[in-house]
Write a protein that holds these residues in place. Structure first.
Motif, PDB file in Angstrom:
ATOM      1  N   ILE A 101      32.071   3.216 -62.440  1.00 43.58           N
ATOM      2  CA  ILE A 101      33.370   2.246 -62.652  1.00 43.58           C
ATOM      3  C   ILE A 101      32.250   1.455 -64.030  1.00 43.58           C
ATOM      4  N   SER A 102      32.391   1.605 -65.469  1.00 40.77           N
ATOM      5  CA  SER A 102      31.977   1.941 -67.005  1.00 40.77           C
ATOM      6  C   SER A 102      32.858   0.756 -67.597  1.00 40.77           C
ATOM      7  N   SER A 103      32.873  -0.042 -68.758  1.00 39.90           N
ATOM      8  CA  SER A 103      33.053  -0.704 -69.316  1.00 39.90           C
ATOM      9  C   SER A 103      33.622   0.164 -70.577  1.00 39.90           C
ATOM     10  N   ALA A 104      34.653  -0.121 -71.957  1.00 39.95           N
ATOM     11  CA  ALA A 104      34.629   0.470 -72.691  1.00 39.95           C
ATOM     12  C   ALA A 104      35.655  -0.058 -73.938  1.00 39.95           C
ATOM     13  N   PRO A 105      36.148   0.058 -74.606  1.00 37.37           N
ATOM     14  CA  PRO A 105      36.944   0.087 -75.712  1.00 37.37           C
ATOM     15  C   PRO A 105      38.261   1.111 -74.997  1.00 37.37           C
ATOM     16  N   LEU A 106      39.038   1.164 -74.983  1.00 38.68           N
ATOM     17  CA  LEU A 106      39.981   1.536 -74.432  1.00 38.68           C
ATOM     18  C   LEU A 106      40.732   2.516 -75.507  1.00 38.68           C
ATOM     19  N   ALA A 107      41.797   3.859 -75.750  1.00 39.23           N
ATOM     20  CA  ALA A 107      42.430   4.076 -76.299  1.00 39.23           C
ATOM     21  C   ALA A 107      43.898   4.451 -75.528  1.00 39.23           C
ATOM     22  N   LEU A 108      44.679   3.894 -75.625  1.00 39.81           N
ATOM     23  CA  LEU A 108      45.922   4.120 -74.835  1.00 39.81           C
ATOM     24  C   LEU A 108      46.798   4.663 -75.220  1.00 39.81           C
ATOM     25  N   LEU A 109      46.847   5.984 -73.518  1.00 40.94           N
ATOM     26  CA  LEU A 109      48.065   6.958 -73.701  1.00 40.94           C
ATOM     27  C   LEU A 109      49.245   6.471 -73.188  1.00 40.94           C
ATOM     28  N   PRO A 110      50.706   7.265 -74.043  1.00 40.26           N
ATOM     29  CA  PRO A 110      51.631   6.522 -72.775  1.00 40.26           C
ATOM     30  C   PRO A 110      51.781   7.401 -72.166  1.00 40.26           C
ATOM     31  N   MET A 111      52.299   7.042 -70.744  1.00 35.01           N
ATOM     32  CA  MET A 111      52.661   7.708 -69.909  1.00 35.01           C
ATOM     33  C   MET A 111      53.620   7.664 -68.648  1.00 35.01           C
ATOM     34  N   ARG A 112      54.913   8.940 -69.389  1.00 37.58           N
ATOM     35  CA  ARG A 112      56.087   8.429 -69.367  1.00 37.58           C
ATOM     36  C   ARG A 112      56.622   9.287 -67.190  1.00 37.58           C
ATOM     37  N   GLU A 113      58.068   8.508 -67.136  1.00 41.02           N
ATOM     38  CA  GLU A 113      58.199   9.447 -65.750  1.00 41.02           C
ATOM     39  C   GLU A 113      58.177  11.020 -65.882  1.00 41.02           C
ATOM     40  N   ARG A 114      57.440  11.534 -65.240  1.00 38.36           N
ATOM     41  CA  ARG A 114      57.067  13.282 -65.316  1.00 38.36           C
ATOM     42  C   ARG A 114      56.096  13.986 -65.748  1.00 38.36           C
ATOM     43  N   GLY A 115      55.231  12.839 -66.985  1.00 34.48           N
ATOM     44  CA  GLY A 115      54.625  13.751 -67.886  1.00 34.48           C
ATOM     45  C   GLY A 115      53.186  12.821 -66.348  1.00 34.48           C
ATOM     46  N   TRP A 116      51.618  13.673 -67.681  1.00 30.74           N
ATOM     47  CA  TRP A 116      50.927  13.786 -66.580  1.00 30.74           C
ATOM     48  C   TRP A 116      49.448  14.357 -66.979  1.00 30.74           C
ATOM     49  N   ALA A 117      48.212  13.846 -66.459  1.00 28.53           N
ATOM     50  CA  ALA A 117      46.744  13.811 -67.597  1.00 28.53           C
ATOM     51  C   ALA A 117      46.193  14.529 -66.744  1.00 28.53           C
ATOM     52  N   LEU A 118      45.265  15.143 -66.758  1.00 29.34           N
ATOM     53  CA  LEU A 118      44.429  15.864 -66.181  1.00 29.34           C
ATOM     54  C   LEU A 118      42.624  15.599 -66.628  1.00 29.34           C
ATOM     55  N   PHE A 119      42.317  15.143 -65.469  1.00 30.46           N
ATOM     56  CA  PHE A 119      40.941  14.431 -66.132  1.00 30.46           C
ATOM     57  C   PHE A 119      39.371  15.369 -65.153  1.00 30.46           C
ATOM     58  N   LEU A 120      38.346  16.457 -66.205  1.00 36.73           N
ATOM     59  CA  LEU A 120      38.365  16.513 -64.907  1.00 36.73           C
ATOM     60  C   LEU A 120      36.702  15.844 -65.112  1.00 36.73           C
ATOM     61  N   PRO A 121      35.520  15.810 -63.932  1.00 38.69           N
ATOM     62  CA  PRO A 121      34.658  15.358 -63.513  1.00 38.69           C
ATOM     63  C   PRO A 121      33.538  15.114 -65.022  1.00 38.69           C
ATOM     64  N   GLY A 122      33.391  14.328 -64.929  1.00 39.42           N
ATOM     65  CA  GLY A 122      32.395  13.146 -66.810  1.00 39.42           C
ATOM     66  C   GLY A 122      34.133  12.848 -67.352  1.00 39.42           C
ATOM     67  N   GLU A 123      35.096  12.834 -67.621  1.00 36.00           N
ATOM     68  CA  GLU A 123      35.685  12.186 -68.275  1.00 36.00           C
ATOM     69  C   GLU A 123      36.039  11.477 -67.745  1.00 36.00           C
ATOM     70  N   GLY A 124      36.246   9.984 -68.505  1.00 30.19           N
ATOM     71  CA  GLY A 124      36.705   8.993 -68.077  1.00 30.19           C
ATOM     72  C   GLY A 124      37.963   8.394 -68.567  1.00 30.19           C
ATOM     73  N   HIS A 125      38.599   8.020 -67.619  1.00 24.58           N
ATOM     74  CA  HIS A 125      39.780   7.234 -67.777  1.00 24.58           C
ATOM     75  C   HIS A 125      40.179   5.698 -67.402  1.00 24.58           C
ATOM     76  N   ALA A 126      41.064   5.269 -67.435  1.00 25.08           N
ATOM     77  CA  ALA A 126      41.501   4.120 -66.921  1.00 25.08           C
ATOM     78  C   ALA A 126      43.046   4.188 -66.884  1.00 25.08           C
ATOM     79  N   PRO A 127      43.170   4.326 -65.460  1.00 27.51           N
ATOM     80  CA  PRO A 127      44.814   5.213 -64.932  1.00 27.51           C
ATOM     81  C   PRO A 127      45.268   3.258 -64.930  1.00 27.51           C
TER      82      PRO A 127
END
Length: 146
Positions: A101-127
């Protein structure tokens, strides 16, 4: 990271396991019971219902062994993508849970119904960040061992 607003089908043929996740997700809806569902060795899905959290002070997660394909079944939220160059560790890597777990400024992506995102190992994400539009989200998080 691969991001899809739910309208494109281009990634269905990119990888057999991505295609399997997307096919499974397409068969799910808001009535799919919460819980863990094993799909095959090295691939399972956690289905969950929750209220999104505030972006203020949000942390992000990173994995080393597992990729996350996060698929919105109902509702909407924002997905934070960190500025990794300015990340600060909050909780060290836990090998048993495969998460840091880490902290940093975040860019926000819109996640709508039936939308998805794939994050590979090493790629940070704040769901699970609130977009201010939806009080409850139903999500399927597919875990793919890499």
């Amino acid at each position: 990271m691969i991001y899809c607003d739910g309208k494109g089908k281009a990634y269905s043929d990119a990888d057999r396991r991505i295609a399997l996740c997307l096919a499974r997700a397409a068969a799910m809806d808001a009535d799919t019971p919460d819980g863990r569902y094993d799909i095959e060795d090295g691939l399972y899905v956690n289905v969950m219902t929750y209220s999104p959290r505030s972006a203020e002070g949000a942390t992000f997660e990173t994995h080393r062994k597992w990729a996350d394909l996060q698929y919105i079944l109902s509702g909407s939220e924002s997905m934070g993508v960190p500025d990794a160059a300015n990340a600060r560790e909050v909780e060290p890597y836990d090998e048993g849970r495969d998460i840091a777990i880490s902290s940093a400024p975040l860019a926000l992506l819109p996640m709508r119904e039936r939308g998805w995102a794939l994050f590979l190992p090493g790629e940070g994400h704040a769901p699970s960040i609130s977009d201010g539009k939806c009080g409850s989200v139903k999500k399927a998080v597919f875990k793919l061992r890499i």
